[in-house]
Enzyme design. Structure first.
Site, PDB file in Angstrom:
ATOM      1  CD1 TRP A   1     -10.589  15.739   0.401  1.00 37.94           C
ATOM      2  CD2 TRP A   1      -8.371  15.670   0.661  1.00 37.94           C
ATOM      3  NE1 TRP A   1     -10.005  15.992  -0.828  1.00 37.94           N
ATOM      4  CE2 TRP A   1      -8.652  15.954  -0.691  1.00 37.94           C
ATOM      5  CE3 TRP A   1      -7.044  15.580   1.055  1.00 37.94           C
ATOM      6  CZ2 TRP A   1      -7.643  16.156  -1.650  1.00 37.94           C
ATOM      7  CZ3 TRP A   1      -6.043  15.769   0.110  1.00 37.94           C
ATOM      8  CH2 TRP A   1      -6.346  16.055  -1.222  1.00 37.94           C
TER       9      TRP A   1
ATOM     10  CG  ASN B   1      -4.315   1.778   8.873  1.00 35.74           C
ATOM     11  OD1 ASN B   1      -4.177   2.788   8.202  1.00 35.74           O
ATOM     12  ND2 ASN B   1      -5.034   0.743   8.472  1.00 35.74           N
TER      13      ASN B   1
ATOM     14  CD1 TRP C   1      -2.676  -1.844   1.374  1.00 33.77           C
ATOM     15  CD2 TRP C   1      -3.342  -0.089   0.137  1.00 33.77           C
ATOM     16  NE1 TRP C   1      -3.947  -2.099   0.902  1.00 33.77           N
ATOM     17  CE2 TRP C   1      -4.374  -1.050   0.148  1.00 33.77           C
ATOM     18  CE3 TRP C   1      -3.530   1.095  -0.577  1.00 33.77           C
ATOM     19  CZ2 TRP C   1      -5.589  -0.859  -0.531  1.00 33.77           C
ATOM     20  CZ3 TRP C   1      -4.733   1.292  -1.261  1.00 33.77           C
ATOM     21  CH2 TRP C   1      -5.738   0.322  -1.229  1.00 33.77           C
TER      22      TRP C   1
END
Ligand SMILES: Cc1cc2nc3c(=O)[nH]c(=O)nc-3n(C[C@H](O)[C@H](O)[C@H](O)COP(=O)(O)OP(=O)(O)OC[C@H]3O[C@@H](n4cnc5c(N)ncnc54)[C@H](O)[C@@H]3O)c2cc1C
Length: 465
Positions: free
Chosen positions: A355, A337, A274
């Protein structure tokens, strides 16, 4: 006697598995240099927590280099002026560095290569912080990947990464540049006591990274698949700041996981990928840190509100799991996370804050703040990214808390005023009987979950209207 070679340390603050260092040693006596170049980075200069980390990491690197015989030069200013000037002053014809993906760094490297060319020197960039360089990985159609799963398959299909390179014991060095600064002169540490608790969790530097791997493998790695979503236990590796600053390479981590021979390996390696995917995205979509990758999100009806943002930053939203996460971030410069996903979703969806504002706060307060992973993850949560979570999936912070911190170990640690509540109330303190509630100094929810969810969905629906 060959000309000296400059080894320009950036986000690869280590001696082991450092191909740029190996190339510099092969070229001639080595002048290692680190340059704090806030001007080139602009808004992406390291934030407060990152600077704390960088200070200690440079201290560790400086000691290690000194022991090998090649002391570290520290400079501050524009690298595009300083690197060519340094090359000329010491007579270096080669500069070696690890390749960076940040858009400002790529542009700067391009200009530095040209400036060095004008004085008869070269800049060589090495694969140092990734398993596979983003420009080398393409889909079957020859295009960059936009979706994680085929990307990760393509990386696995490359086979095992090469074995890591050993750290050199001795390096033929040259004296540090006469204008080398002391570490303190870089002024990286916060002026207030904010970071005092960071060392409870972190030991920056190559040895600290090695100790993390040792702690994680093989036992925690074996149960990683089950434990990685529980913020109340140390079920993840905690390697993110070490990887960001390059105190360990992803290929060292990869091989350590393989050698541990434990279950959980592939789940863990997929997380490492990722990170690679985020770098791939940033390389191919340099607008990632500022602009939604899905164009329709440019019209999203945010309701910017400084008070709401502040309540979130301070861990005063009235949702225990959200507040625990935000306080973990402030106290230890890091957040689990699962809780990053919950807190980001809460800010974007329940509070309708852009965001980018959340990403900016994380940038300043995370020791692992990383332009690729932070930007890609915020866009993932917002639904505006490549391969993102659908916007309409709104995390319920109560249920998330109950599912992943049911016994409340995490909340009790970071929101101690709730510690005396029974487990069944720890994620919903407003349901406590009045006499118990009265003993707890904790805010009511800043917005009811159902109201926040409905408002978020209405805002999303307006994009289609
Ligand atoms: C909103 C948000 C912001 C984030 N910002 C950052 C950031 O600035 N820097 C950062 O390194 N990670 C970021 N992440 C990803 C992830 O939360 C952290 O990498 C992880 O929590 C680090 O803990 P760990 O090292 O124990 O992870 P582990 O679970 O042990 O994973 C091993 C490594 O894989 C990588 N990794 C794991 N998950 C991800 C992911 N989802 N995306 C990218 N890489 C991943 C990290 O390098 C990590 O160290 C963010 C996630 C979210 C949801």
């Amino acid at each position: 006697m060959p000309d000296p070679a400059i080894l320009w340390f950036r986000q690869d603050l280590r001696l082991a598995d450092n191909p740029a260092l190996v190339a510099a040693i092969a070229a001639g006596p080595v002048l290692p240099v680190y340059i704090l170049d806030d001007d080139a980075a602009g808004p992406w200069a390291p934030g407060g927590a990152g600077r704390w980390w960088l200070h200690h990491s440079l201290a560790s690197l400086g000691d290690a280099l000194k022991a090998t015989g090649a002391p570290l030069t520290l400079l501050r200013g524009r690298a595009e002026t300083l690197i060519p000037a340094l090359a000329q002053s010491v007579g270096a014809t080669q500069v070696h560095a690890g390749r960076l993906v940040e858009p400002f760094a790529r542009e700067r490297d391009h200009r530095i290569a040209e400036a060095l060319g004008a004085v008869g020197a070269t800049l060589t960039l090495h694969t140092s912080s990734l398993i596979a360089e983003p420009h080398r990985i393409r889909s079957g159609a020859g295009t960059p990947f936009a979706v994680y799963t085929p990307f990760s398959r393509a990386i696995f299909a490359l086979g095992e990464p090469d074995a890591p390179l050993p750290a050199p014991k001795r390096i033929a060095g040259v004296p540090p540049a006469p204008d080398s600064l002391t570490l303190d002169a870089l002024d990286l540490l916060p002026s207030r006591d904010w970071a005092d608790a960071f060392p409870e969790l972190w030991t920056p530097g190559e040895d600290g990274a090695a100790a993390r791997i040792k702690r994680f493998t093989p036992k925690a790695l074996r149960s990683y698949g089950d434990d990685r979503n529980a913020p109340g236990i140390a079920g993840t590796s905690g390697l993110s700041p070490h990887l960001h600053w390059g105190e360990v390479s992803p290929r060292q981590v990869w091989h350590a996981a393989r050698e541990a021979g434990a279950e959980g390996q592939d789940t863990f390696l997929k997380e490492i990928l990722w990170r690679e995917f985020s770098y791939h995205l940033l390389w191919h979509r340099p607008e990632l840190p500022e602009t939604p990758l899905r164009k329709e999100f440019e019209r999203f009806p945010w309701k910017r509100d400084a008070k709401l943002l502040r309540a979130w930053q301070r861990g005063q939203t009235g949702y225990p799991i959200v507040d625990a996460g935000m306080r973990q971030l402030w106290t230890h410069g890091w957040m689990h996370n699962r809780v990053r996903m919950i807190t980001a979703s809460f800010l974007i969806k329940h509070l309708l804050q852009p965001w980018q504002d959340g990403a900016a706060w994380f940038w300043d307060t995370l020791v692992d703040a990383d332009l690729a992973s932070n930007s890609a993850s915020w866009q993932w949560v917002a639904g505006s990214g490549s391969d993102a979570a659908p916007y309409f999936r709104v995390f319920n912070p109560i249920l998330q808390g109950e599912k992943f911190d049911g016994a409340g170990a995490y909340v009790r640690r970071y929101v101690p005023e709730l510690a005396a509540l029974p487990d069944k109330l720890i994620q919903r303190p407003w349901e406590a009987p009045p006499e118990l509630r009265a003993t707890v100094d904790y805010p009511a929810p800043i917005i009811a979950h159902d109201e926040g969810r409905a408002r978020a969905l209405a805002a999303f629906a307006s994009l289609k209207g």
